[in-house]
Design an enzyme around this catalytic site. Structure first.
Site, PDB file in Angstrom:
ATOM      1  N   GLN A   1      43.124  43.303  40.411  1.00 20.94           N
ATOM      2  CA  GLN A   1      43.226  42.538  39.167  1.00 20.94           C
ATOM      3  C   GLN A   1      41.834  42.245  38.621  1.00 20.94           C
ATOM      4  O   GLN A   1      41.260  41.196  38.868  1.00 20.94           O
ATOM      5  CB  GLN A   1      43.962  41.221  39.470  1.00 20.94           C
ATOM      6  CG  GLN A   1      44.229  40.366  38.268  1.00 20.94           C
ATOM      7  CD  GLN A   1      45.424  40.828  37.497  1.00 20.94           C
ATOM      8  OE1 GLN A   1      46.467  41.079  38.072  1.00 20.94           O
ATOM      9  NE2 GLN A   1      45.284  40.940  36.206  1.00 20.94           N
ATOM     10  N   PHE A   2      41.267  43.199  37.871  1.00 21.00           N
ATOM     11  CA  PHE A   2      39.908  43.018  37.359  1.00 21.00           C
ATOM     12  C   PHE A   2      39.804  41.835  36.406  1.00 21.00           C
ATOM     13  O   PHE A   2      38.744  41.237  36.252  1.00 21.00           O
ATOM     14  CB  PHE A   2      39.390  44.298  36.688  1.00 21.00           C
ATOM     15  CG  PHE A   2      39.855  44.508  35.282  1.00 21.00           C
ATOM     16  CD1 PHE A   2      39.086  44.077  34.216  1.00 21.00           C
ATOM     17  CD2 PHE A   2      41.056  45.142  35.019  1.00 21.00           C
ATOM     18  CE1 PHE A   2      39.514  44.268  32.911  1.00 21.00           C
ATOM     19  CE2 PHE A   2      41.487  45.346  33.725  1.00 21.00           C
ATOM     20  CZ  PHE A   2      40.718  44.910  32.669  1.00 21.00           C
ATOM     21  N   THR A   3      40.912  41.437  35.790  1.00 21.32           N
ATOM     22  CA  THR A   3      40.861  40.348  34.826  1.00 21.32           C
ATOM     23  C   THR A   3      40.553  38.995  35.464  1.00 21.32           C
ATOM     24  O   THR A   3      40.273  38.034  34.756  1.00 21.32           O
ATOM     25  CB  THR A   3      42.170  40.257  34.021  1.00 21.32           C
ATOM     26  OG1 THR A   3      43.251  40.010  34.909  1.00 21.32           O
ATOM     27  CG2 THR A   3      42.418  41.538  33.230  1.00 21.32           C
TER      28      THR A   3
END
Length: 149
Positions: free
Chosen positions: A82-84
Site C-alpha cells: 500500500q504505497f499510499t
C-alpha cells in the site's frame, strides 16, 4: 516501513481478471476466521532488516482476542502492499507520494516481509503488487493500529 494492521474475522483481496472480456475478478488472497489484514508501505531507506523487524512485530503483536498474537494462536495474515500509506495531503487538495519508495524498491521489501513471516511459521496470503485491488474484510472491534519500524 509503515503498516496499518487490522484485527479481522476474515479478509480477502481480489483483482480484475487480466485480459478477461467478462470484466470479472479473481480472489488472489484470502484468510478465513481470526487474523490480521496488514497494509504495508515502504519509504526511501527501508531495508531487508526493517522488513524482518516488521515481520517479527506482526507475528508477535498481541492484538487478537484475549491479547493473543498470531504466533500464539497460529492466526493467518493477509499482507497487501500500500504505497499510499506514505501519501502527504497536508498541502493543497492532492496528496503527494514523494515519501513512497518506487515499485522496484518497494516490491522486494514487501515480498521480504512475507518471506520473513513465513519463515517464522505464519500462514500468509497476499495481494498482487501494483494491481488494482479490492480488499474486503470484517474488522473485529473495530481494532486498527499503525506499526512503524
Amino acid at each position: 516501513m509503515r503498516a496499518v494492521v487490522q484485527r479481522v474475522d476474515g479478509a480477502s483481496v481480489t483483482v480484475a481478471d487480466a485480459g478477461g472480456e467478462g470484466g470479472g475478478s479473481a480472489v488472489v488472497g484470502e484468510i478465513v476466521g481470526e487474523g490480521l489484514c496488514v497494509l504495508v508501505g515502504v519509504t526511501h531507506g527501508d531495508t531487508a532488516e526493517k522488513a524482518a523487524q516488521l515481520a517479527r512485530k506482526l507475528w508477535s503483536v498481541r492484538i487478537l482476542e484475549g491479547e493473543k498474537s498470531c504466533s500464539d494462536v497460529n492466526a493467518p495474515l493477509l499482507v497487501i502492499s500500500q504505497f499510499t500509506l506514505y501519501g502527504d495531503a497536508r498541502k493543497g487538495r492532492r496528496p503527494t507520494w514523494n515519501a513512497a519508495a518506487p515499485g522496484e524498491i518497494a516490491e522486494p521489501l514487501v515480498d521480504e516481509v512475507v518471506a520473513q513471516l513465513r519463515a517464522l511459521g505464519a500462514q500468509v496470503e497476499t495481494g498482487r503488487f501494483g494491481a488494482d485491488m479490492r480488499v474486503s474484510l470484517t474488522n473485529h472491534g473495530p481494532f486498527t493500529v499503525i506499526v512503524e519500524v
